[in-house]
Scaffold this motif. Structure first.
Motif, short mmCIF file in Angstrom:
data_model
loop_
_atom_site.label_atom_id
_atom_site.label_comp_id
_atom_site.label_asym_id
_atom_site.label_seq_id
_atom_site.Cartn_x
_atom_site.Cartn_y
_atom_site.Cartn_z
N MET A 1 0.83 -1.20 0.00
CA MET A 1 0.00 0.00 0.00
C MET A 1 0.87 1.24 0.00
N ALA A 2 0.40 2.26 -0.70
CA ALA A 2 1.13 3.51 -0.74
C ALA A 2 0.82 4.33 0.50
N LYS A 3 1.83 4.95 1.02
CA LYS A 3 1.68 5.79 2.20
C LYS A 3 1.36 7.21 1.77
N VAL A 4 0.19 7.70 2.20
CA VAL A 4 -0.29 9.01 1.77
C VAL A 4 0.22 10.07 2.74
N LYS A 5 0.79 11.11 2.21
CA LYS A 5 1.28 12.22 3.02
C LYS A 5 0.78 13.53 2.44
N LYS A 6 0.68 14.53 3.29
CA LYS A 6 0.29 15.86 2.87
C LYS A 6 1.48 16.80 2.97
N PHE A 7 1.69 17.55 1.91
CA PHE A 7 2.76 18.53 1.86
C PHE A 7 2.18 19.87 1.44
N PHE A 8 2.92 20.91 1.75
CA PHE A 8 2.61 22.25 1.23
C PHE A 8 3.68 22.58 0.20
N VAL A 9 3.23 22.90 -1.00
CA VAL A 9 4.12 23.10 -2.14
C VAL A 9 4.02 24.54 -2.61
N CYS A 10 5.16 25.17 -2.88
CA CYS A 10 5.18 26.53 -3.42
C CYS A 10 4.79 26.48 -4.90
N SER A 11 3.77 27.20 -5.28
CA SER A 11 3.29 27.20 -6.66
C SER A 11 4.22 27.96 -7.60
N ASN A 12 5.20 28.68 -7.05
CA ASN A 12 6.11 29.45 -7.89
C ASN A 12 7.39 28.69 -8.22
N CYS A 13 8.02 28.10 -7.21
CA CYS A 13 9.29 27.42 -7.43
C CYS A 13 9.23 25.92 -7.19
N THR A 16 8.91 22.35 -1.24
CA THR A 16 7.95 21.68 -0.37
C THR A 16 8.25 22.00 1.09
N SER A 17 7.20 21.90 1.90
CA SER A 17 7.32 22.16 3.33
C SER A 17 6.28 21.32 4.05
N PRO A 18 6.59 20.79 5.23
CA PRO A 18 5.59 19.99 5.97
C PRO A 18 4.46 20.84 6.55
N LYS A 19 4.64 22.16 6.60
CA LYS A 19 3.59 23.02 7.11
C LYS A 19 3.50 24.28 6.24
N TRP A 20 2.41 25.01 6.43
CA TRP A 20 2.19 26.21 5.61
C TRP A 20 3.14 27.32 6.03
N GLU A 36 -0.98 19.95 -0.91
CA GLU A 36 -1.04 18.88 -1.90
C GLU A 36 -0.99 17.54 -1.18
N VAL A 37 -1.77 16.59 -1.69
CA VAL A 37 -1.75 15.23 -1.18
C VAL A 37 -0.88 14.41 -2.12
N ILE A 38 0.23 13.89 -1.61
CA ILE A 38 1.20 13.17 -2.43
C ILE A 38 1.25 11.73 -1.96
N SER A 39 1.12 10.80 -2.90
CA SER A 39 1.22 9.38 -2.60
C SER A 39 2.55 8.87 -3.10
N GLY A 189 -3.32 19.52 -12.90
CA GLY A 189 -2.97 20.93 -12.93
C GLY A 189 -2.31 21.43 -11.67
N SER A 190 -2.29 20.62 -10.62
CA SER A 190 -1.63 21.04 -9.39
C SER A 190 -0.13 20.99 -9.57
N VAL A 191 0.58 21.58 -8.62
CA VAL A 191 2.03 21.66 -8.72
C VAL A 191 2.65 20.27 -8.75
N SER A 192 2.21 19.38 -7.86
CA SER A 192 2.80 18.06 -7.81
C SER A 192 2.48 17.24 -9.05
N GLN A 193 1.27 17.39 -9.60
CA GLN A 193 0.92 16.64 -10.81
C GLN A 193 1.71 17.14 -12.02
N VAL A 194 1.84 18.43 -12.18
CA VAL A 194 2.60 18.97 -13.30
C VAL A 194 4.06 18.53 -13.22
N ARG A 195 4.61 18.57 -12.03
CA ARG A 195 6.00 18.16 -11.85
C ARG A 195 6.19 16.68 -12.14
#
Length: 458
Positions: A1-13, A16-20, A36-39, A189-195
Motif C-alpha cells: 500500500m502507498a503511504k499518503v502524506k500531505k505537503f505544502f508546495v510553493c506554486s512558484n518554485c 515543499t514544506s511539511p507546514k504552511w 497537496e496530497v502526495i502518494s 494541474g496542481s504543482v505536484s501533478q505537473v511536476r
C-alpha cells in the motif's frame, strides 16, 4: 500500500514544506504555498517501469567522454521554416520542448498544423478536446493527416504505453495541465501533478529518443503556470505571443539547449491557420500616402534575421502637472534615458510634454540599435517635421549623446537597400572596414545626437 502524506508546495518554485509558510524561503514569494496530497510508492522506481518492458528497463552505466561519438544525432526537419529556425535547425530526437502562450493565441493550431503537414508519424495527445473537435479543426486547417494519430487521454501511464507501442517520430501533449499521474493523488494541474507528469515525459523522451512537445498554460502575469521546475526540466521553452488586435504572432525562444535563444519566428493568423511570414519587413512597415511627423524606420536584427520596423512617437503638451510617459513594445526606462540624453546633450526639452512611443505591428524589440530611430522619431514629433519615408536608422545612443556602433551593420544595410531605402544613418564607428560604395543606398555616419538633429531637421 502507498503511504499518503500531505505537503505544502510553493506554486512558484516547487519547494515543499511539511507546514504552511507565508513567505517561501527559496524564491521569496508570499502566499504561494498550497496543500497537496502526495502518494509515494513503497517500491522504488516502480513508477519509472510502469510503461517499460523488462528489456527496456536496463540500467545505464557511465561512459568516458572521449568514447561518446558526436554528430550522429540527425534533427527532424519540419515543413515549417519558422519553427525550424526557432528550434535551431529542426527537432532534436529525445528533446522535450515546452510551448507557452495566452489562451487563444494559437498554440494548439501551430502544433496541429505541424502534425498535419510533416511526413513522419505523430501522436497528438489532447486532454482538452475530443476527437471530433480536433477533426473539425483539422478540416479547417487542411492537410493530408495520414501520419497523424489522435488520442484523447489524460493518464500518463496509458499515454506512454500507447506511445511505446506506436513508436511515433514526435509526441504532442495538449496540455500538461490536463494530465494526471496515477502515482499522485492530487488534482490535474496542481504543482505536484505537473511536476510528476513532466518528469515521466522527460524519462520517456530521453530513453526512447522520441521528441515530445508540451503545451503549457500561462498565468495572468505572463509566466508559464506550474512550478519553475517545469522550465528547468525541458530542453527548450518557446513563448508564443501576440496581440489579439493584430494578426501577427511571434514565436520567441526563452531557453534552448540545442540552439540560440535570439531567434524569432513570425506568423500571420488566418482563417485556415497560421501562415509563415518569410519577409516581416514589408508587413511591419506601415503603408501611408503622405509623410507624417513622429515616424522613423529602424534596421534591427532578431537572431540571424534582419528586418525593418517602424517606430512611432507622439510628443504633445501635457495638461497635467506630471507629464505622461508611455511605451508599447519598448522598455519604458530606456525611453526615459533617451529623453534625458536629448534634453542634456541636444538642448531639446520634453519636461512639459507627454511622450508616447509605439513599435508598429504589435511586436516587442529589445535590440539597442533602434535607439537612433526612436531619437529621430521623438525629435520629428517635437519639431513637427516629417522624416522622409526612404530614410532608416541603425545605432545605439549612449548617455553622453554619442552614437555607438552596432553589430552586423552590413546585414542591416543590405536589408534596407533591398527594400528600396535611399539613406541610412549609422554610427561613424561602424564605418571602419565598411565598403559603402557597393550599396545603392547612401550611408550617412554620425557620432552624436546633435549631428543627427542638424542633419535631418536643420
Amino acid at each position: 500500500m502507498a503511504k499518503v502524506k500531505k505537503f505544502f508546495v510553493c506554486s512558484n518554485c516547487g519547494a515543499t514544506s511539511p507546514k504552511w509558510i507565508g513567505k517561501c524561503p527559496h524564491c521569496g514569494e508570499w502566499n504561494t504555498y498550497i496543500e497537496e496530497v502526495i502518494s509515494r510508492d513503497t517500491v522504488t522506481e516502480s513508477k519509472d517501469k510502469s510503461w517499460r518492458t523488462q528489456e527496456k528497463a536496463s540500467k545505464s552505466k557511465p561512459v568516458p567522454l572521449p568514447e561518446i561519438k558526436a554528430g550522429e544525432t540527425t534533427r527532424l526537419t519540419t515543413p515549417d521554416a519558422e519553427l525550424n529556425r526557432v528550434l535551431g535547425g529542426g527537432i532534436v530526437p529525445g528533446s522535450l520542448v515546452l510551448i507557452g502562450g495566452q489562451p487563444g493565441i494559437g498554440k494548439s493550431t501551430l502544433l496541429l498544423q505541424l502534425a498535419l503537414h510533416v511526413p513522419f508519424t505523430i501522436l497528438y495527445i489532447s486532454g482538452e478536446e475530443s476527437d471530433e473537435q480536433i477533426k473539425m479543426r483539422a478540416d479547417r486547417i487542411g492537410g493530408e493527416a495520414k501520419n497523424c494519430y489522435i488520442l484523447s487521454e489524460t493518464n500518463t501511464s496509458k499515454i506512454l504505453k500507447h506511445a511505446q507501442n506506436l513508436r511515433p517520430s514526435l509526441v504532442i501533449i495538449d496540455s500538461i495541465q490536463t494530465l494526471s499521474s496515477p502515482h499522485i493523488d492530487s488534482m490535474p494541474g496542481s504543482v505536484s501533478q505537473v511536476r510528476e507528469c513532466a518528469g515521466e515525459l522527460q524519462r520517456f523522451a530521453k530513453e526512447e529518443h522520441i521528441p515530445v512537445f508540451i503545451i503549457g498554460h500561462i498565468t495572468k502575469e505572463g509566466s508559464i503556470a506550474g512550478p519553475k521546475l517545469l522550465e528547468h526540466i525541458v530542453d527548450a521553452v518557446l513563448q508564443f505571443e501576440g496581440d489579439r488586435n493584430y494578426t501577427y504572432r511571434i514565436l520567441r525562444t526563452i531557453k534552448n539547449r540545442f540552439g540560440s535563444t535570439d531567434e524569432l519566428g513570425i506568423y500571420e493568423m488566418q482563417a485556415s491557420g497560421l501562415r509563415e511570414v518569410s519577409n516581416p519587413s514589408e508587413l511591419l512597415l506601415s503603408q501611408k500616402d503622405e509623410d507624417l511627423s513622429g515616424s522613423a524606420v529602424a534596421a534591427t536584427i532578431e537572431g540571424l534575421r534582419p528586418m525593418l520596423i517602424e517606430t512611432q512617437a507622439l510628443v504633445s503638451t501635457s495638461v497635467y502637472s506630471a507629464p505622461q510617459r508611455s511605451a508599447t513594445g519598448f522598455d519604458l526606462r530606456r525611453l526615459g534615458m533617451l529623453l534625458a540624453v536629448l534634453e542634456k546633450r541636444a538642448g531639446l526639452f520634453f519636461a512639459q510634454n507627454d511622450v508616447f512611443l509605439n513599435i508598429a505591428g504589435g511586436i516587442r524589440v529589445d535590440d539597442p540599435a533602434i535607439d537612433l530611430s526612436i531619437v529621430a522619431a521623438l525629435i520629428s514629433s517635437l519639431e513637427d517635421v516629417a522624416i522622409p519615408t526612404d530614410v532608416c536608422f541603425a545605432g545605439e545612443v549612449g548617455l553622453s549623446g554619442e552614437i555607438r556602433a552596432v553589430n552586423r551593420v552590413e546585414q542591416r544595410i543590405q536589408e534596407a537597400n533591398r527594400l528600396g531605402f535611399k539613406e541610412i544613418y549609422i554610427s561613424k564607428y561602424n564605418t571602419k572596414g565598411l565598403d559603402a560604395g557597393r550599396y545603392d543606398i547612401e550611408v550617412k555616419a554620425v557620432s552624436k545626437v546633435q549631428e543627427l538633429y542638424y542633419g535631418l531637421f536643420k
